[in-house]
Design a protein around this motif. Structure first.
Motif, PDB file in Angstrom:
ATOM      1  N   THR A   4       0.848  -1.186   0.000  1.00 50.81           N
ATOM      2  CA  THR A   4       0.000   0.000   0.000  1.00 50.81           C
ATOM      3  C   THR A   4       0.882   1.233   0.000  1.00 50.81           C
ATOM      4  O   THR A   4       1.830   1.335   0.788  1.00 50.81           O
ATOM      5  CB  THR A   4      -0.924   0.016   1.227  1.00 50.81           C
ATOM      6  OG1 THR A   4      -1.807  -1.108   1.165  1.00 50.81           O
ATOM      7  CG2 THR A   4      -1.767   1.291   1.260  1.00 50.81           C
ATOM      8  N   PHE A   6       0.947   5.385   0.259  1.00 44.76           N
ATOM      9  CA  PHE A   6       0.330   6.675   0.568  1.00 44.76           C
ATOM     10  C   PHE A   6       1.187   7.771  -0.058  1.00 44.76           C
ATOM     11  O   PHE A   6       2.412   7.716  -0.017  1.00 44.76           O
ATOM     12  CB  PHE A   6       0.230   6.872   2.081  1.00 44.76           C
ATOM     13  CG  PHE A   6      -0.781   5.985   2.741  1.00 44.76           C
ATOM     14  CD1 PHE A   6      -2.081   6.427   2.944  1.00 44.76           C
ATOM     15  CD2 PHE A   6      -0.427   4.708   3.152  1.00 44.76           C
ATOM     16  CE1 PHE A   6      -3.022   5.599   3.550  1.00 44.76           C
ATOM     17  CE2 PHE A   6      -1.362   3.879   3.767  1.00 44.76           C
ATOM     18  CZ  PHE A   6      -2.665   4.327   3.968  1.00 44.76           C
ATOM     19  N   TYR A  30      -3.325   4.944  -2.254  1.00 49.81           N
ATOM     20  CA  TYR A  30      -4.262   5.757  -1.494  1.00 49.81           C
ATOM     21  C   TYR A  30      -4.171   7.180  -2.011  1.00 49.81           C
ATOM     22  O   TYR A  30      -3.092   7.761  -2.089  1.00 49.81           O
ATOM     23  CB  TYR A  30      -3.920   5.715  -0.013  1.00 49.81           C
ATOM     24  CG  TYR A  30      -4.991   6.316   0.869  1.00 49.81           C
ATOM     25  CD1 TYR A  30      -6.078   5.562   1.255  1.00 49.81           C
ATOM     26  CD2 TYR A  30      -4.904   7.637   1.314  1.00 49.81           C
ATOM     27  CE1 TYR A  30      -7.074   6.094   2.070  1.00 49.81           C
ATOM     28  CE2 TYR A  30      -5.885   8.178   2.128  1.00 49.81           C
ATOM     29  CZ  TYR A  30      -6.962   7.404   2.507  1.00 49.81           C
ATOM     30  OH  TYR A  30      -7.945   7.933   3.310  1.00 49.81           O
ATOM     31  N   VAL A  47      -7.692   3.339  -3.462  1.00 49.21           N
ATOM     32  CA  VAL A  47      -8.630   3.666  -2.394  1.00 49.21           C
ATOM     33  C   VAL A  47      -8.668   5.183  -2.283  1.00 49.21           C
ATOM     34  O   VAL A  47      -7.626   5.821  -2.092  1.00 49.21           O
ATOM     35  CB  VAL A  47      -8.213   3.039  -1.052  1.00 49.21           C
ATOM     36  CG1 VAL A  47      -9.132   3.530   0.073  1.00 49.21           C
ATOM     37  CG2 VAL A  47      -8.254   1.524  -1.133  1.00 49.21           C
ATOM     38  N   ILE A  57      -8.447   4.597   5.381  1.00 45.25           N
ATOM     39  CA  ILE A  57      -7.053   4.208   5.625  1.00 45.25           C
ATOM     40  C   ILE A  57      -6.978   2.749   6.048  1.00 45.25           C
ATOM     41  O   ILE A  57      -6.107   2.001   5.589  1.00 45.25           O
ATOM     42  CB  ILE A  57      -6.417   5.142   6.676  1.00 45.25           C
ATOM     43  CG1 ILE A  57      -6.259   6.548   6.099  1.00 45.25           C
ATOM     44  CG2 ILE A  57      -5.050   4.611   7.121  1.00 45.25           C
ATOM     45  CD1 ILE A  57      -5.840   7.605   7.104  1.00 45.25           C
ATOM     46  N   ALA A  60      -7.363   0.584   3.073  1.00 47.74           N
ATOM     47  CA  ALA A  60      -6.170   0.608   2.215  1.00 47.74           C
ATOM     48  C   ALA A  60      -5.075  -0.319   2.717  1.00 47.74           C
ATOM     49  O   ALA A  60      -4.343  -0.901   1.919  1.00 47.74           O
ATOM     50  CB  ALA A  60      -5.645   2.034   2.092  1.00 47.74           C
TER      51      ALA A  60
END
Length: 202
Positions: A4, A6, A30, A47, A57, A60
């Motif tokens: 994942t 961010f 994300y 996401v 969150i 994700a």
């Protein structure tokens, strides 16, 4: 590996998503504005959510084997990511930080100290936020690595990333985003810098 990411819509984030997909990983990106992520791939899911959206969150990170976080100037977002990882049992966290964050392995270095002072003067809130985010990461009960960089540029990857601490005469001020993306991706499986804060440069 299921990763994942961010900060996926930023310049480094785009490079990181593409590199992870090209390496055969399954990626969850994300993004507050998914339309800004100009990448499509069968192994990519997105996401949508802000850094204040705890439920998004958690969605994700819940199936991830590793999380890479590039939003350190929003320390509350870092706190929420850590909480989501602890809730879902995800252990590996790789975080982008800056030379404004000190480490016990550093020695005095005029050029890096001058850059940190400049950032503290012209952008005091981001300066405080990135330092707070680093504090949150360091006390988290996770398998974290905090990757510190100074100035970023858009040059191609050089393939020879220097790793160390400030003040030892090894590192330069400049790191390409491509080199940073490559190093971040490598850390999801490399445990050399587990619970450490290495500084890098191109």
């Amino acid at each position: 590996m299921r990763i994942t990411i961010f900060g996926a819509t930023g310049r480094t984030g785009h490079l990181l998503v593409r590199r992870a997909l090209d390496a055969g990983h399954t990626v969850t990106a994300y993004a507050r504005n998914p339309g800004r992520l100009s990448i499509t791939h069968p192994a990519l899911s997105v996401v949508a959510g802000g850094m204040d959206d705890d439920a998004a969150i958690v969605r994700a990170v819940q199936d991830a084997e590793a999380v890479i976080e590039g939003v350190g100037s929003v320390s509350d977002g870092t706190r929420r990511i850590i909480a989501a990882m602890e809730k879902t049992g995800v252990r590996r966290l790789v975080v982008v930080s800056t030379c404004s964050v000190p480490d016990p392995g550093d020695r005095p270095d005029a050029k890096f100290a001058a850059l940190a002072r400049f950032v503290r003067t012209v952008a005091p809130k981001p300066y405080r936020e990135v330092r707070r985010a680093a504090e949150l990461v360091r006390v988290a009960d996770l398998d974290w690595t905090l990757v510190r960089v100074a100035k970023l540029n858009d040059r191609p990857a050089g393939g020879d990333v220097k790793v160390g601490h400030y003040g030892h005469g090894v590192l330069s001020l400049s790191t390409s985003r491509a080199d940073l993306a490559a190093f971040l991706l490598g850390q999801v499986t490399d445990r050399t810098y587990l619970r450490q804060a290495p500084a890098i440069s191109s």
